[in-house]
Design an enzyme around this catalytic site. Structure first.
Site, short mmCIF file in Angstrom:
data_model
loop_
_atom_site.label_atom_id
_atom_site.label_comp_id
_atom_site.label_asym_id
_atom_site.label_seq_id
_atom_site.Cartn_x
_atom_site.Cartn_y
_atom_site.Cartn_z
N HIS A 160 -17.64 -33.70 18.76
CA HIS A 160 -17.09 -32.46 19.29
C HIS A 160 -18.19 -31.73 20.04
O HIS A 160 -19.35 -31.71 19.61
CB HIS A 160 -16.56 -31.57 18.15
N ASP A 188 -8.75 -33.75 16.17
CA ASP A 188 -7.78 -34.37 17.07
C ASP A 188 -7.43 -35.79 16.62
O ASP A 188 -6.29 -36.24 16.77
CB ASP A 188 -8.31 -34.39 18.50
#
Length: 440
Positions: free
Chosen positions: A320, A377
């Site tokens: 991320h 995600d």
């Protein structure tokens, strides 16, 4: 129904932490250094142009604080995410999505009375004006749900003008509730429209998450029985995605709002920004990656391509940009993912492939060394797949969750005494002034 508009708690203003002096061509500018309650101190550069005729250059605004906010705080190094000061892990364990929505909107967790009043307002506003049904007929059946969501949300202002007076705090609050309540209905109807199935209306006897699942999957001939494990999983996904500081879509909402545009247009702009595969489309991209890999046997070759510096192959759903250690939301989502897969007992080859890829990457020194762990995600995409939600709906579900953060940030911006229209500067590298006569 009588309603009250809660007032957000007040907090200390930024503190003066000294100054830095910039000298350029014999002239100096003394710039204050300010501190908030958490995070890095910031240099106040507002006088830089006046004093030295200089701008700053920060592509992507990665080191620029574009606003002051009291809503969400992230420490990427420590893997910390706070909503109004509360750790996301605590909220995910002990709160429902409407409670978190109230917290983000108004600054405090609701009392029992405030909670029931807020839930009743959401239920009352979840219905759409019947003429809005006609919007859907203007789209092709294979239209992406995000295109339907973006267009329909922008059109809400034509039906709910009471929420378009941006100068009035009560009107802004009405618009916020309209959006949080109605966007799940629009998203669910976009899915039904793509399948040629009748629209399902919201029900007052269901929770926010139960209602959304029912609107997605109920049919006139087959009533939908809500599975509490699945509804809780969806509730968690909504909580974890509700806000995430000044990301691309949130900044888009604030930027659009700075022009005085009505809230429905601002949130439609946020939906458009979220649609990008580098932002809200990341969980959809995870499933596309799994389709590309195809089978467990192809994982080593795919991983080798990811490691190849000359390859443009990426491992979607890992790492991320903000979290340099781990994504705190991912730990919650992994546990939820395991619960959902165990409950459904699915033997979907794609989901088995995802679990094998997770195991492979977590044991590979290349990814461990770079702290490229599965992010939120990755797991949310797997959960949606297991629940029978099509990939084209993934980003729309993200928008359902993030609407709460968007409207909270939009409302906050209007109460900022430093509020002004956004006007970023540029480093111009084009031609200097040219004479048209000498160009012919």
């Amino acid at each position: 129904m009588t309603q009250t508009t809660p007032t957000a708690p007040s907090f200390s203003p930024p503190q003066d932490e000294g100054s830095v002096t910039i000298t350029y061509k014999g002239q100096s500018s003394i710039l204050p250094v300010l501190s908030g309650t958490n995070g890095n101190n910031v240099i106040d550069i507002r006088n830089l142009q006046k004093d030295l005729n200089l701008f700053t250059f920060d592509p992507g605004l990665g080191t620029t604080a574009s606003c002051e906010s009291k809503i969400t705080y992230i420490d990427g190094e420590k893997g910390t995410l706070l909503y109004r000061g509360y750790p996301i892990t605590q909220l995910a364990e002990h709160s429902s999505f409407p409670e978190v929505a109230y917290l983000l909107l108004y600054g405090n967790l609701p009392t029992r009375h405030e909670y029931h009043e807020f839930v009743n307002r959401l239920e009352e506003k979840s219905l759409l004006h019947e003429q809005i049904r006609n919007f859907f007929n203007g789209f092709r059946r294979d239209a992406h749900p995000m295109s339907i969501l973006c267009g329909t949300v922008a059109g809400l202002s034509a039906f709910y003008p009471e929420g378009t007076d941006t100068s009035n705090e009560k009107s802004r609050d009405i618009a916020a509730v309209h959006l949080i309540a109605k966007i799940p209905t629009i998203a669910a109807w976009a899915y039904k429209y793509s399948r040629g199935e009748p629209f399902v209306y919201p029900r007052a006897d269901y929770s926010y998450s139960e209602n959304f699942l029912n609107m997605l999957f109920a049919r006139p001939d087959t009533p939908y029985k809500v599975n509490p494990i699945l509804s809780r999983a969806l509730d968690l996904i909504l909580i974890l995605h509700a806000d995430h500081e000044q990301n691309a879509s949130t900044s888009t909402v604030r930027l659009t709002g700075s022009t005085g545009a009505h809230p429905f247009a601002c949130i439609a702009a946020g939906i458009a920004a979220l649609w990008g595969p580098a932002h809200g489309g990341a969980n959809e991209a995870v499933l596309k990656m799994l389709h590309t890999i195809g089978s467990k046997e192809n994982i080593p070759d795919y991983i080798a391509q990811v490691k190849d510096k000359n390859s443009d192959v990426r491992l979607m759903g890992f790492g991320h940009r903000v979290y340099k250690n781990f994504d705190p939301r991912a730990q919650i989502m992994k546990k939820t993912c395991d619960e959902v897969l165990r409950e459904l007992g699915t033997d979907d080859p794609l989901l088995e492939l995802a679990m094998e890829l997770e195991k492979y990457a977590l044991q590979d020194e290349y990814f461990v060394k770079r702290k490229l762990y599965p992010n939120v995600d990755f797991y949310s995409g797997i959960i949606f797949k297991a629940m029978g939600i099509p990939e084209t709906m993934f980003t729309a579900l993200f928008a359902v969750a993030r609407t709460v953060g968007w409207v909270s940030q939009w409302k906050e911006a209007f109460n900022d005494p430093l509020r002004r229209i956004y006007r970023p500067r540029q480093l111009y590298t084009g031609p200097t002034e040219r004479d048209l006569k000498n160009s012919k």
